[in-house]
Design an enzyme around this catalytic site. Structure first.
Site, PDB file in Angstrom:
ATOM      1  CG  ASP A  30       4.726 -17.082  -2.416  1.00  0.00           C
ATOM      2  OD1 ASP A  30       5.529 -18.023  -2.441  1.00  0.00           O
ATOM      3  OD2 ASP A  30       4.310 -16.563  -1.374  1.00  0.00           O
ATOM      4  CD  GLU A  33       7.286 -12.717   2.291  1.00  0.00           C
ATOM      5  OE1 GLU A  33       7.763 -13.629   2.985  1.00  0.00           O
ATOM      6  OE2 GLU A  33       6.225 -12.824   1.648  1.00  0.00           O
ATOM      7  CD  GLU A  37       2.635 -20.283   1.822  1.00  0.00           C
ATOM      8  OE1 GLU A  37       3.777 -20.672   1.481  1.00  0.00           O
ATOM      9  OE2 GLU A  37       2.382 -19.111   2.135  1.00  0.00           O
TER      10      GLU A  37
HETATM   11  C1  GCV Z   1       9.273 -18.286   4.680  1.00  0.00           C
HETATM   12  C2  GCV Z   1       5.573 -16.758   1.274  1.00  0.00           C
HETATM   13  C3  GCV Z   1       5.161 -17.496   2.512  1.00  0.00           C
HETATM   14  C4  GCV Z   1       6.076 -17.168   3.684  1.00  0.00           C
HETATM   15  C5  GCV Z   1       7.506 -17.506   3.263  1.00  0.00           C
HETATM   16  C6  GCV Z   1       7.849 -16.693   2.025  1.00  0.00           C
HETATM   17  C7  GCV Z   1       9.238 -17.018   1.511  1.00  0.00           C
HETATM   18  O1  GCV Z   1       5.348 -15.396   1.422  1.00  0.00           O
HETATM   19  O2  GCV Z   1       3.831 -17.197   2.822  1.00  0.00           O
HETATM   20  O3  GCV Z   1       5.685 -17.940   4.790  1.00  0.00           O
HETATM   21  O4  GCV Z   1       8.418 -17.235   4.298  1.00  0.00           O
HETATM   22  O5  GCV Z   1       6.922 -16.994   1.007  1.00  0.00           O
HETATM   23  O6  GCV Z   1       9.322 -17.871   0.647  1.00  0.00           O
HETATM   24  O7  GCV Z   1      10.201 -16.444   1.974  1.00  0.00           O
END
Ligand code: GCV
Length: 690
Positions: free
Chosen positions: A369, A296, A397
């Site tokens: 995820d 990411e 989340e």
């Molecule tokens: C900390 C997902 C979440 C992100 C998170 C990422 C990760 O994409 O939406 O907020 O980032 O996972 O675990 O690195």
């Protein structure tokens, strides 16, 4: 006149007697220690007449303090602390020569100096602390405390909480207020709340805490922040907790003035070595680094055409002389892969055996995820020469933030007990682990987790990390008794609510193996229609692949073949309809085991999810008056929010999928409240925590 005096006296009496001694805001978590009912207290009182802790370190003092706090509260009188046993009923904690493991303990009923005593033994003070909490738990849950012969030790060496806390006090994906760490006032002010946090962690066996977000700022590694981190480490140490930090891979550039962060560059190596030496200078028991790299948009070794192993091992080299470790995350994906679910396996599995022995590869529980239901991650069992950790997400989340009641113990139990069929035929995910890390759901909210029931997820995470074979139901019952009381009516109502709650969320959000249908970025509410985001794998349509012919992601050999990343034996577990659309694209009219078509089953499950929330609302309402009003009202209000949002999910998804499938609604199923366009037009610029 006399009547009004009587009324005033009655009012004062009501205020002083009926008002709870504590604000019932959930702050005390599961460590409430309210007096046991008078009619059973005497049974327990005889077994706790004094506390004798025969070890002098800081952790032993924590154990002693907790025993005193807990037993005095539960038994409604001050329990004295002595230095030797001089009466029946002493609770004794002492180190023993027997090897009980690094953190293990025994609790036995025995005779000391002619007196009956309950003795906690351990090889070191950490074991004494865990034994003290285990004994208190028996009191709290009203288990027998006579003729004890308990022996316990954690099955996993590392039981961590990962805080996604930013240095500006916000928490990524945190729904419980601001960060617990006040970086501005540290190190001068050590908020007493830090100690309460550590007590709670210690009570469930958490022994490591990553303080900052994996999307890390390098500033945390600068001298002023390290002094703040050291202050927190000082608070946590007496509770047997080590601190760890998320390290930004580009830190040598960001704060070190170097031109590169290439892990094979000697200057980079030297920079990290010096930085690590500096850290150990202020935090002698520093745990190590957690790293999100080439994921990411975060920097990583691949920026220099190096592998994850090159990056991890360079940091591991710097940490090794001090006993520190690297937790290297395997959460990677990009548009380059034809299936996001495959990428982590493709990148990491070939590196098996290449990671240093103080590196743990930290793998999310499922391949995408933290969705409400995913198959277990195929890397579990597939890297037998590498230490592996499982990352679970405690903060919800993808399961309704803090306002939906979803007990995650059952979800983690499902993953931990899944059979990997490798390295051994009988291996399960739990058998492949060295560590478990939970993405914390704590924050500045008075209830810590932003809701009363989300505390259960923090609790369950710790208990499962201690023993991945523990039963989610037993843990839920334990938590319920400690948090809501032992009244059988209360326990018998709450337990089934918790046990059914996660499946309810799966049903009203992503039934039948669907995933990733939530609103973009903020992840609040449904948005299965989104298809215009830059990267294909950011779009919900990428995941459900619905069209006029059918729905689902074909991950069989005819499709992306992600299924082949599992051992052949393991695949059988994915033939239930719970994983149907994760692995298969199926025609809308195909008949399922239930006798219903895919379309009918989809609607049926959405309805089931909403009905389950309504049932939870009724079950909770029946407890009015049986639990304190303050927490009761909060839970009622949150269940009402959950009820509305479950219906929103159900209506929006059915409206959307019906627009694709062109099938009529099954008879008896209510049409969505609004047309699809209404749901599509909803916007949430202020949704929390993204
Ligand atoms: C900390 C997902 C979440 C992100 C998170 C990422 C990760 O994409 O939406 O907020 O980032 O996972 O675990 O690195």
């Amino acid at each position: 006149m006399r009547d009004s005096i009587r009324a005033i006296v009655a009012a004062i009496f009501t205020l002083t007697v009926a008002a709870p001694a504590h604000a019932e805001d959930g702050y005390r978590l599961w460590l409430r220690y309210d007096p046991l009912p008078a009619q059973i207290r005497h049974r327990y009182a005889a077994a706790a007449t004094e506390i004798v802790v025969q070890s002098n370190g800081a952790i032993a003092r924590s154990a002693e303090g907790e025993l005193r706090r807990g037993l005095s509260g539960l038994l409604a009188r001050q329990i004295p602390v002595g230095s030797s046993v001089d009466r029946d009923g002493a609770i004794v904690a002492e180190l023993s020569k027997a090897s009980l493991g690094d953190e293990g303990f025994t609790i036995r009923t025995t005779q000391i100096a002619g007196h009956e005593a309950t003795v906690i033994n351990a090889s070191n003070e950490r074991g004494l602390l865990y034994g003290a909490f285990a004994l208190l738990r028996r009191f709290q849950t009203q288990q027998p405390i006579d003729h004890l012969n308990v022996r316990d030790r954690p099955k996993l060496a590392l039981r961590m909480l990962d805080h996604w806390d930013n240095l500006n006090g916000s928490v990524e994906r945190g729904y419980a207020g601001r960060s617990l760490w006040d970086w501005r006032t540290l190190p001068d002010w050590e908020d007493p709340r830090y100690t309460d946090y550590a007590r709670a962690d210690a009570s469930i066996g958490v022994n490591g805490v990553v303080l900052n977000n994996v999307n890390a700022q390098a500033d945390i590694l600068t001298e002023p922040y390290l002094r703040k981190v050291a202050a927190l480490a000082d608070v946590f140490r007496p509770w047997a907790i080590r601190v760890y930090l998320s390290a930004r891979f580009s830190a040598p550039i960001d704060i070190g003035g170097l031109k590169t962060a290439d892990p094979l560059d000697p200057a980079v190596h030297a920079w990290w070595k010096a930085k690590v030496d500096e850290i150990y200078g202020v935090i002698p028991d520093f745990g190590g680094f957690l790293v999100k790299a080439n994921s990411e948009g975060e920097p990583g070794p691949q920026d220099y055409h190096r592998t994850h192993a090159d990056g991890a091992n360079m940091l591991a080299d710097a940490l090794r002389p001090h006993g520190g470790i690297v937790l290297w995350r395997a959460f990677v994906y990009s548009s380059a892969s034809d299936d996001r679910a495959k990428q982590a396996f493709d990148e990491f599995q070939p590196l098996d055996g290449k990671f240093a022995n103080n590196v743990i590869v930290q793998i999310k529980s499922g391949p995408i995820d933290f969705q409400p239901r995913e198959p277990f991650h195929p890397l579990f069992g597939a890297m037998p020469k590498t230490k592996l950790g499982m990352e679970a997400q405690i903060t919800k989340e993808y399961l309704g933030f803090n306002t939906h009641l979803a007990y995650l113990g059952t979800m983690w139990e499902e993953v931990l007990s899944a059979r990997t069929f490798r390295p051994q035929e009988d291996s399960r995910v739990a058998d492949t682990l060295t560590a478990m890390a939970g993405v914390a759901n704590t924050g500045s909210s008075r209830s810590w987790s932003g809701s009363q029931f989300d505390q259960a997820n923090w609790y369950a995470f710790g208990r499962l990390a201690w023993d991945p074979d523990a039963s989610a139901k037993a843990i839920a019952e334990e938590w319920t008794r400690m948090t809501w009381g032992n009244d059988p009516r209360v326990v018998n109502a709450i337990l089934p609510m918790m046990m059914k709650s996660r499946q309810a969320v799966v049903d009203y959000m992503t039934p039948l193996g669907l995933a990733h249908l939530m609103g973009t970025d903020h992840h609040y509410g449904p948005a299965p229609w989104v298809s215009d985001l830059k990267r294909p794998e950011w779009n919900p349509v990428y995941y459900h692949r619905a069209d006029l012919g059918g729905i689902g992601f074909d991950r069989t050999a005819a499709g992306s073949n992600a299924l082949s990343q599992y051992a052949p034996g393991a695949m059988r577990q994915f033939t239930t309809d719970d994983y149907l659309l994760w692995f298969n694209y199926v025609p809308w009219d195909q008949k399922l085991k239930s006798g219903r078509s895919v379309w009918t089953e989809l609607v049926w499950r959405y309805d089931r999810g909403v009905d389950e929330v309504r049932a939870m609302q009724r079950q909770w309402e029946a407890l009015r008056g049986s639990v304190d009003d303050q927490r009761f009202d909060e839970v009622s209000a949150y269940l009402a929010i959950q009820g509305r949002e479950a219906k929103w999910w159900r209506d929006a998804c059915i409206a959307y999928f019906q627009s694709i499938s062109k099938h009529p609604l099954p008879s008896g199923s209510a049409p969505p409240e609004h047309p699809l366009s209404y749901y599509e037009a909803l916007r949430f610029p202020n949704a929390p925590a993204h």
